[in-house]
Design an enzyme around this catalytic site. Structure first.
Site, PDB file in Angstrom:
ATOM      1  N   GLY A  95       0.868  -1.182   0.000  1.00 27.28           N
ATOM      2  CA  GLY A  95       0.000   0.000   0.000  1.00 27.28           C
ATOM      3  C   GLY A  95       0.901   1.227   0.000  1.00 27.28           C
ATOM      4  O   GLY A  95       1.522   1.534   1.017  1.00 27.28           O
ATOM      5  N   ALA A  96       0.997   1.858  -1.162  1.00 26.53           N
ATOM      6  CA  ALA A  96       1.896   3.018  -1.285  1.00 26.53           C
ATOM      7  C   ALA A  96       1.095   4.318  -1.250  1.00 26.53           C
ATOM      8  O   ALA A  96       1.420   5.286  -1.934  1.00 26.53           O
ATOM      9  CB  ALA A  96       2.719   2.900  -2.565  1.00 26.53           C
ATOM     10  N   GLY A  97       0.026   4.318  -0.464  1.00 23.76           N
ATOM     11  CA  GLY A  97      -0.801   5.526  -0.309  1.00 23.76           C
ATOM     12  C   GLY A  97      -0.172   6.474   0.695  1.00 23.76           C
ATOM     13  O   GLY A  97       1.052   6.510   0.860  1.00 23.76           O
ATOM     14  N   GLY A 134       1.595   4.528   3.665  1.00 16.20           N
ATOM     15  CA  GLY A 134       2.684   3.694   3.140  1.00 16.20           C
ATOM     16  C   GLY A 134       3.845   4.532   2.618  1.00 16.20           C
ATOM     17  O   GLY A 134       5.009   4.289   2.961  1.00 16.20           O
ATOM     18  N   ASP A 174       2.212  -1.623  -4.524  1.00 12.41           N
ATOM     19  CA  ASP A 174       0.802  -1.220  -4.613  1.00 12.41           C
ATOM     20  C   ASP A 174       0.185  -1.911  -5.829  1.00 12.41           C
ATOM     21  O   ASP A 174       0.896  -2.332  -6.743  1.00 12.41           O
ATOM     22  CB  ASP A 174       0.656   0.310  -4.743  1.00 12.41           C
ATOM     23  CG  ASP A 174      -0.703   0.808  -4.244  1.00 12.41           C
ATOM     24  OD1 ASP A 174      -0.773   1.360  -3.132  1.00 12.41           O
ATOM     25  OD2 ASP A 174      -1.710   0.596  -4.961  1.00 12.41           O
ATOM     26  N   ARG A 194     -13.876   3.232  12.468  1.00 11.66           N
ATOM     27  CA  ARG A 194     -12.904   2.301  11.886  1.00 11.66           C
ATOM     28  C   ARG A 194     -13.590   0.980  11.546  1.00 11.66           C
ATOM     29  O   ARG A 194     -13.233   0.321  10.573  1.00 11.66           O
ATOM     30  CB  ARG A 194     -11.754   2.068  12.869  1.00 11.66           C
ATOM     31  CG  ARG A 194     -10.900   3.306  13.101  1.00 11.66           C
ATOM     32  CD  ARG A 194      -9.750   3.045  14.044  1.00 11.66           C
ATOM     33  NE  ARG A 194      -8.968   4.241  14.296  1.00 11.66           N
ATOM     34  CZ  ARG A 194      -9.190   5.099  15.288  1.00 11.66           C
ATOM     35  NH1 ARG A 194     -10.160   4.893  16.134  1.00 11.66           N
ATOM     36  NH2 ARG A 194      -8.418   6.149  15.443  1.00 11.66           N
ATOM     37  N   VAL A 224      -1.284  -2.064   9.754  1.00 15.33           N
ATOM     38  CA  VAL A 224      -1.677  -0.674   9.998  1.00 15.33           C
ATOM     39  C   VAL A 224      -3.131  -0.455   9.563  1.00 15.33           C
ATOM     40  O   VAL A 224      -3.835   0.406  10.089  1.00 15.33           O
ATOM     41  CB  VAL A 224      -0.743   0.299   9.235  1.00 15.33           C
ATOM     42  CG1 VAL A 224      -1.091   1.755   9.552  1.00 15.33           C
ATOM     43  CG2 VAL A 224       0.715   0.041   9.569  1.00 15.33           C
ATOM     44  N   ARG A 262      -0.236  10.838  20.472  1.00 12.12           N
ATOM     45  CA  ARG A 262      -1.262  11.889  20.477  1.00 12.12           C
ATOM     46  C   ARG A 262      -1.460  12.415  21.890  1.00 12.12           C
ATOM     47  O   ARG A 262      -1.483  13.621  22.130  1.00 12.12           O
ATOM     48  CB  ARG A 262      -2.578  11.334  19.918  1.00 12.12           C
ATOM     49  CG  ARG A 262      -2.518  11.181  18.404  1.00 12.12           C
ATOM     50  CD  ARG A 262      -3.802  10.621  17.813  1.00 12.12           C
ATOM     51  NE  ARG A 262      -3.734  10.682  16.363  1.00 12.12           N
ATOM     52  CZ  ARG A 262      -4.326   9.814  15.545  1.00 12.12           C
ATOM     53  NH1 ARG A 262      -5.028   8.793  16.030  1.00 12.12           N
ATOM     54  NH2 ARG A 262      -4.217   9.954  14.240  1.00 12.12           N
ATOM     55  N   HIS A 321      -7.961  -0.324  19.268  1.00 13.38           N
ATOM     56  CA  HIS A 321      -7.760   0.959  18.593  1.00 13.38           C
ATOM     57  C   HIS A 321      -9.124   1.469  18.120  1.00 13.38           C
ATOM     58  O   HIS A 321      -9.450   1.437  16.952  1.00 13.38           O
ATOM     59  CB  HIS A 321      -6.812   0.752  17.410  1.00 13.38           C
ATOM     60  CG  HIS A 321      -6.409   2.018  16.726  1.00 13.38           C
ATOM     61  ND1 HIS A 321      -5.942   3.124  17.391  1.00 13.38           N
ATOM     62  CD2 HIS A 321      -6.379   2.345  15.409  1.00 13.38           C
ATOM     63  CE1 HIS A 321      -5.645   4.076  16.519  1.00 13.38           C
ATOM     64  NE2 HIS A 321      -5.908   3.634  15.309  1.00 13.38           N
TER      65      HIS A 321
HETATM   66  N1  APR Z   1      -3.161  -4.627  -2.437  1.00  9.99           N
HETATM   67  C1  APR Z   1      -2.234  -3.656  -2.270  1.00  9.99           C
HETATM   68  N2  APR Z   1      -2.542  -2.359  -2.133  1.00  9.99           N
HETATM   69  C2  APR Z   1      -3.832  -2.029  -2.164  1.00  9.99           C
HETATM   70  C3  APR Z   1      -4.842  -2.997  -2.300  1.00  9.99           C
HETATM   71  C4  APR Z   1      -4.462  -4.358  -2.461  1.00  9.99           C
HETATM   72  N3  APR Z   1      -5.355  -5.330  -2.593  1.00  9.99           N
HETATM   73  N4  APR Z   1      -6.031  -2.345  -2.286  1.00  9.99           N
HETATM   74  C5  APR Z   1      -5.759  -1.042  -2.112  1.00  9.99           C
HETATM   75  N5  APR Z   1      -4.433  -0.851  -2.044  1.00  9.99           N
HETATM   76  C6  APR Z   1      -3.703   0.404  -1.892  1.00  9.99           C
HETATM   77  C7  APR Z   1      -4.354   1.563  -2.623  1.00  9.99           C
HETATM   78  O1  APR Z   1      -4.036   1.515  -4.016  1.00  9.99           O
HETATM   79  C8  APR Z   1      -3.719   2.770  -1.930  1.00  9.99           C
HETATM   80  O2  APR Z   1      -2.564   3.225  -2.595  1.00  9.99           O
HETATM   81  O3  APR Z   1      -3.683   0.829  -0.534  1.00  9.99           O
HETATM   82  C9  APR Z   1      -3.332   2.219  -0.535  1.00  9.99           C
HETATM   83  C10 APR Z   1      -4.067   2.907   0.604  1.00  9.99           C
HETATM   84  O4  APR Z   1      -3.651   4.231   0.633  1.00  9.99           O
HETATM   85  P1  APR Z   1      -4.606   5.459   1.016  1.00  9.99           P
HETATM   86  O5  APR Z   1      -5.896   5.311   0.302  1.00  9.99           O
HETATM   87  O6  APR Z   1      -3.806   6.704   0.842  1.00  9.99           O
HETATM   88  O7  APR Z   1      -4.916   5.203   2.571  1.00  9.99           O
HETATM   89  P2  APR Z   1      -3.985   5.559   3.812  1.00  9.99           P
HETATM   90  O8  APR Z   1      -4.345   6.900   4.329  1.00  9.99           O
HETATM   91  O9  APR Z   1      -2.574   5.259   3.505  1.00  9.99           O
HETATM   92  O10 APR Z   1      -4.550   4.512   4.893  1.00  9.99           O
HETATM   93  C11 APR Z   1      -4.350   3.128   4.713  1.00  9.99           C
HETATM   94  O11 APR Z   1      -4.141   2.703   7.050  1.00  9.99           O
HETATM   95  O12 APR Z   1      -4.423   4.085   8.884  1.00  9.99           O
HETATM   96  C12 APR Z   1      -5.005   3.088   8.086  1.00  9.99           C
HETATM   97  O13 APR Z   1      -7.396   3.537   8.234  1.00  9.99           O
HETATM   98  C13 APR Z   1      -6.253   3.593   7.398  1.00  9.99           C
HETATM   99  O14 APR Z   1      -7.012   1.451   6.642  1.00  9.99           O
HETATM  100  C14 APR Z   1      -6.358   2.651   6.240  1.00  9.99           C
HETATM  101  C15 APR Z   1      -4.883   2.354   5.908  1.00  9.99           C
END
Ligand code: APR
Length: 315
Positions: free
Chosen positions: A12-14, A17, A36, A91, A121, A154, A178
């Protein structure tokens, strides 16, 4: 580019990540594989991070990938894949959607990095950590989650802000699930070496406790799109460093309780020693009766969540 061991894989490179990757590289902790499902995105972010290396002055390496094979040899896999909350969502509302994603991710971790440790996470955190263990069948000490380090940070910040102290001079402990029933352990908080209770009146301290419980929602409401990521990434980074450097530091960790605090067979926030093997030991600290009661309630809620989750899974 050749990635060097021991390295960290981040799924997950969001927001969480990618920020975690940045912190791990720039604090010179390890090389990073950023995965990702979105094509090109992790590659672009990894390249961007590497182009900052001459300026940030580190010699770490990062690659982005859409291929789970690149997880091979990872020491620790951080799972941030999944949807974040939108304003008004709890959540727990993420349960069904993220359970599917985490199941897929963990099946691949089991296949390509069977010796790794997994740090969850994705929310709802306690349930996703439970699911990761169930899907991989890894020993419980190798599967754990990040929540308490964040909740504690926090609370430390809120106390420091109230007293005009440097945040790192405040100690706090936040235990339990959490979620809304997490337990800020005020009896153990210290500000500038003295119990916070001596410096902050009870009414104000309980407001700080509540703000800690609502800490994630406060940020979601402000951001409107997505949830917190700077402090979550710092929290993950702290845990990853403890494992890679075998520090045996005691942190609040979402770990598999096996009777500690009277709680059994669920993942739950407890103080634990983190080292090269993962969760080396859960530590039992004295709590006052209110805190104990809070912990039992929080455990009950996590247990209900596990029952919901089990209904979604093949038996
Ligand atoms: N495999 C890999 N990556 C995936 C998959 C999958 N099957 N499905 C979604 N993703 C990727 C998305 O493409 C996206 O880049 O997971 C990433 C999530 O990133 P964001 O949407 O930016 O979310 P983020 O704020 O990073 O939060 C991720 O962490 O804190 C927790 O509640 C939050 O559950 C959430 C997670």
């Amino acid at each position: 580019m050749e990635i060097r061991k021991p390295f960290v894989a981040i799924i997950g490179a969001g927001q969480v990540g990618a920020t975690t990757a940045q912190r791990i590289l720039e604090k010179n902790i390890a090389d990073v594989v950023l995965f990702d499902v979105v094509e090109g995105m992790p590659q672009g972010k990894a390249l961007d991070l590497m182009e900052a290396a001459p300026l940030e002055g580190h010699d770490r390496r990062a690659i982005g990938t859409n291929d789970y094979k690149d997880l091979q040899g990872a020491e620790i896999v951080v799972v941030t894949a999944g949807l974040p909350r939108k304003p008004g969502m709890s959540r727990e509302d993420l349960l069904a959607l993220n359970a599917k994603i985490v199941t897929d991710v963990c099946s691949n971790i089991k296949r390509y990095a069977p010796e790794s440790k997994i740090l969850l996470v994705t929310n709802p955190l306690d349930l996703m950590t439970y699911l990761a263990r169930r899907v991989t069948g890894f020993p419980s000490k190798r599967v754990f989650g990040m929540a308490g380090v964040l909740d504690t940070a926090r609370m430390r910040f809120f106390i420091a802000d109230r007293l005009g102290l440097v945040p790192k001079d405040v100690e706090a402990v936040v235990l339990g699930g959490h979620g809304d029933l997490m337990v800020p352990v005020s009896s153990r908080t210290k500000a500038g070496g003295r119990p916070s209770k001596e410096k902050i009146p009870p009414g104000e301290l309980s407001k700080i406790e509540q703000r800690t419980r609502d800490g994630g929602a406060e940020i979601v409401a402000l951001l409107k799109t997505g949830s917190a990521y700077y402090a979550p990434a710092s929290s993950v980074c702290e845990m990853v460093r403890c494992v890679l450097r075998d520090e045996h530091k005691i942190l609040p960790v979402c770990a598999y309780a096996q009777g500690e605090y009277g709680i059994k067979d669920i993942y739950f926030g407890v103080p634990a020693e983190l080292g090269a093997g993962g969760v080396e030991r859960i530590i039992e600290i004295p709590l006052d009766p209110e805190e104990e009661k809070g912990l039992r309630l929080s455990a009950q809620k996590v247990r209900q969540g596990v029952a919901e989750l089990e209904k979604l899974l093949p038996s």
